[in-house]
Enzyme design. Structure first.
Site, short mmCIF file in Angstrom:
data_model
loop_
_atom_site.label_atom_id
_atom_site.label_comp_id
_atom_site.label_asym_id
_atom_site.label_seq_id
_atom_site.Cartn_x
_atom_site.Cartn_y
_atom_site.Cartn_z
N SER A 14 95.78 -27.27 3.98
CA SER A 14 96.49 -27.10 3.00
C SER A 14 95.93 -27.60 1.62
O SER A 14 95.63 -28.78 1.76
CB SER A 14 98.19 -27.18 2.80
OG SER A 14 98.42 -26.98 1.31
N LEU A 15 95.49 -26.95 0.60
CA LEU A 15 94.89 -27.42 -0.67
C LEU A 15 95.96 -27.62 -1.52
O LEU A 15 95.29 -28.03 -2.64
CB LEU A 15 93.72 -26.72 -1.18
CG LEU A 15 92.57 -26.60 -0.21
CD1 LEU A 15 91.50 -25.52 -0.74
CD2 LEU A 15 91.89 -27.70 -0.05
N LYS A 65 108.72 -19.90 6.25
CA LYS A 65 109.01 -19.18 4.94
C LYS A 65 110.27 -18.56 4.85
O LYS A 65 111.25 -18.39 4.26
CB LYS A 65 107.82 -18.26 4.38
CG LYS A 65 106.98 -19.07 3.80
CD LYS A 65 105.72 -18.32 3.39
CE LYS A 65 104.55 -19.19 2.67
NZ LYS A 65 103.64 -18.27 1.74
N ASN A 149 99.83 -3.28 11.58
CA ASN A 149 99.98 -4.59 12.16
C ASN A 149 99.65 -4.69 13.82
O ASN A 149 100.20 -3.68 14.32
CB ASN A 149 101.27 -5.46 11.87
CG ASN A 149 101.36 -6.84 12.28
OD1 ASN A 149 100.19 -7.79 12.21
ND2 ASN A 149 102.29 -7.19 13.07
P1 ATR Z 1 103.45 -15.51 11.01
O1 ATR Z 1 103.30 -14.23 11.72
O2 ATR Z 1 103.98 -16.64 11.72
O3 ATR Z 1 104.06 -15.13 9.64
P2 ATR Z 1 101.11 -15.57 9.55
O4 ATR Z 1 99.68 -16.23 9.69
O5 ATR Z 1 101.75 -15.24 8.45
O6 ATR Z 1 101.68 -16.00 10.76
O7 ATR Z 1 100.66 -14.12 10.09
C1 ATR Z 1 99.61 -13.86 10.97
C2 ATR Z 1 99.15 -12.20 10.98
O8 ATR Z 1 98.01 -12.16 11.43
C3 ATR Z 1 100.00 -11.14 11.59
O9 ATR Z 1 100.22 -10.18 11.00
C4 ATR Z 1 99.39 -11.30 13.01
O10 ATR Z 1 99.69 -10.17 13.80
P3 ATR Z 1 100.72 -10.09 14.98
O11 ATR Z 1 102.12 -9.93 14.16
O12 ATR Z 1 100.25 -9.13 15.77
O13 ATR Z 1 100.31 -11.41 15.45
C5 ATR Z 1 97.98 -11.06 12.45
N1 ATR Z 1 97.02 -11.57 13.58
C6 ATR Z 1 96.61 -12.72 13.88
N2 ATR Z 1 95.62 -12.60 14.88
C7 ATR Z 1 95.47 -11.28 15.13
C8 ATR Z 1 94.14 -10.92 15.78
N3 ATR Z 1 93.46 -11.30 16.68
N4 ATR Z 1 94.00 -9.29 15.70
C9 ATR Z 1 95.08 -8.90 14.68
N5 ATR Z 1 95.97 -9.35 13.92
C10 ATR Z 1 96.11 -10.54 14.08
#
Ligand code: ATR
Length: 264
Positions: A14-15, A65, A149
Site C-alpha cells: 500500500s502506498l 471493505k 467476472n
Molecule cells: P476480493 O474478491 O476479495 O474483493 P479483489 O482483489 O477486490 O478481491 O478482487 C479480485 C478480482 O479479480 C475478482 O473479480 C477476481 O475474480 P473472481 O471473483 O473470479 O475471483 C478477479 N481475478 C483474480 N484473479 C483472476 C484471474 N486469474 N482471472 C480472472 N479474474 C481474476
C-alpha cells in the site's frame, strides 16, 4: 500525536502511508499514518482502539471493505449504497464507515478530456471496489453498465445493489465505449486478461484500477488499439484526499509532486 492506519491483508504494498505522511508533513500536523496487516478476527479489537481514541482513523482495503461493516455504528449514504467502507472515523462517539472510492473514481476524470455521460461501460471483475465504481458511473449518468467476472455468482450479487446491471458470461464481450479492468490481473507484469477485446470503433477508453505497475498489459492493449487509457493512480490519490479531508478537515493539495510520489 494522532495515529492513522490502513488495514488490509495483504497491505505491504500500500502506498497510502507514503501519500498521507507527505500531506501530514506538508500541513504541519502532529500525526502519523501506518499500515497494519490484520486477520479478520482482529477487526473488533481495532475498532475498539478507534473508540478509545488510541487510533484516530483508518483506511480499509482488501479484503475487509465489506467485512468491516457489522463492526461499525453508522454508515454514510455512500458506504450503505455500495456496502463498501474504505474510511473510518469517530464522530460523537460513534464509529462511522464512509466510502471515498466513489469520489476517487469520479474525480479521476477531472481535467481529462473525456465525457462519461451516456457511455456504455464494460466492467471486468466483481471485487471489493466494483460497487463504488458502479455507484460513481451511475452518478455520472452512463447509459449502460455490463459486468463480467470469472466467478459469475459474484457479479450476480451486485444486482442486489444495482438492479439494472447486465451480467455477462466470462468471455462474452458487449458493445462498449469504456472498459474497466477491476480485477487483480495486471499486478504482476506478465498477467494477461484472457478476454478477446476487439479493435472496433472510435474514442474508447481503457481504464485500469491498478496503478502499480502504471502500464498493465490491459492498458498496453488499449494503447496499441489507439484508444485513450487511464490507470488507477488518480483514483487512488483522490480517494486519499477525501479521507484526509474527513480526518483532518483540510483539503490537501494534489500537485505534480504528489502525483510523482506514486510512480513505480
Ligand atoms: P476480493 O474478491 O476479495 O474483493 P479483489 O482483489 O477486490 O478481491 O478482487 C479480485 C478480482 O479479480 C475478482 O473479480 C477476481 O475474480 P473472481 O471473483 O473470479 O475471483 C478477479 N481475478 C483474480 N484473479 C483472476 C484471474 N486469474 N482471472 C480472472 N479474474 C481474476
Amino acid at each position: 500525536m494522532k495515529k492513522y492506519l490502513v488495514i488490509g491483508n495483504p497491505v505491504e504494498h500500500s502506498l497510502s502511508p507514503k501519500l498521507h505522511n507527505y500531506w501530514i508533513k506538508k500541513n504541519n500536523l502532529n500525526a502519523i499514518y501506518e499500515k497494519k496487516k490484520i486477520n479478520e478476527n482482529e477487526i473488533g479489537n481495532l475498532i475498539l482502539q478507534i473508540k478509545e481514541k488510541k487510533i484516530h482513523g483508518a483506511n480499509v482495503t482488501v479484503p475487509f471493505k465489506k467485512k468491516i461493516i457489522p463492526f461499525l455504528d453508522k454508515l454514510s449514504i455512500e458506504a450503505k449504497n455500495t456496502e463498501s467502507v474504505n474510511t473510518i472515523y469517530l464522530e460523537n462517539d460513534e464509529i462511522i464507515g464512509h466510502n471515498t472510492d466513489i469520489e476517487g473514481f469520479e474525480n479521476s476524470f477531472y481535467n481529462k478530456n473525456y465525457t462519461v455521460a451516456k457511455k456504455k461501460v464494460f466492467i471486468i471483475g466483481a471485487g471489493g471496489v466494483v460497487s463504488s465504481i458502479i455507484f460513481a458511473l451511475k452518478k455520472m449518468k452512463v447509459d449502460k453498465i455490463f459486468v463480467t467476472n470469472r466467478t459469475k455468482d459474484k457479479a450476480e450479487e451486485l444486482k442486489q445493489l444495482f438492479k439494472d446491471l447486465s451480467i455477462l458470461n466470462w468471455g462474452e464481450i458487449p458493445n462498449f465505449d469504456i472498459v474497466i479492468n477491476a480485477t487483480s490481473l495486471g499486478l504482476n507484469q506478465n498477467d494477461k486478461i484472457e478476454l478477446d477485446l476487439p479493435r472496433e470503433g472510435e474514442n474508447k477508453l481503457y481504464y485500469d484500477i491498478i496503478y502499480n505497475p502504471s502500464k498493465t498489459n490491459f492498458l498496453k492493449l488499449g494503447e496499441k488499439f489507439g484508444y485513450k487509457t487511464e490507470n488507477g493512480k488518480m483514483m487512488f490519490i483522490y480517494q486519499a484526499q477525501k479521507s484526509f479531508e474527513k480526518w483532518h478537515r483540510i483539503i490537501p493539495e494534489i500537485n505534480q509532486e504528489v502525483v510523482d510520489l506514486i510512480n513505480d
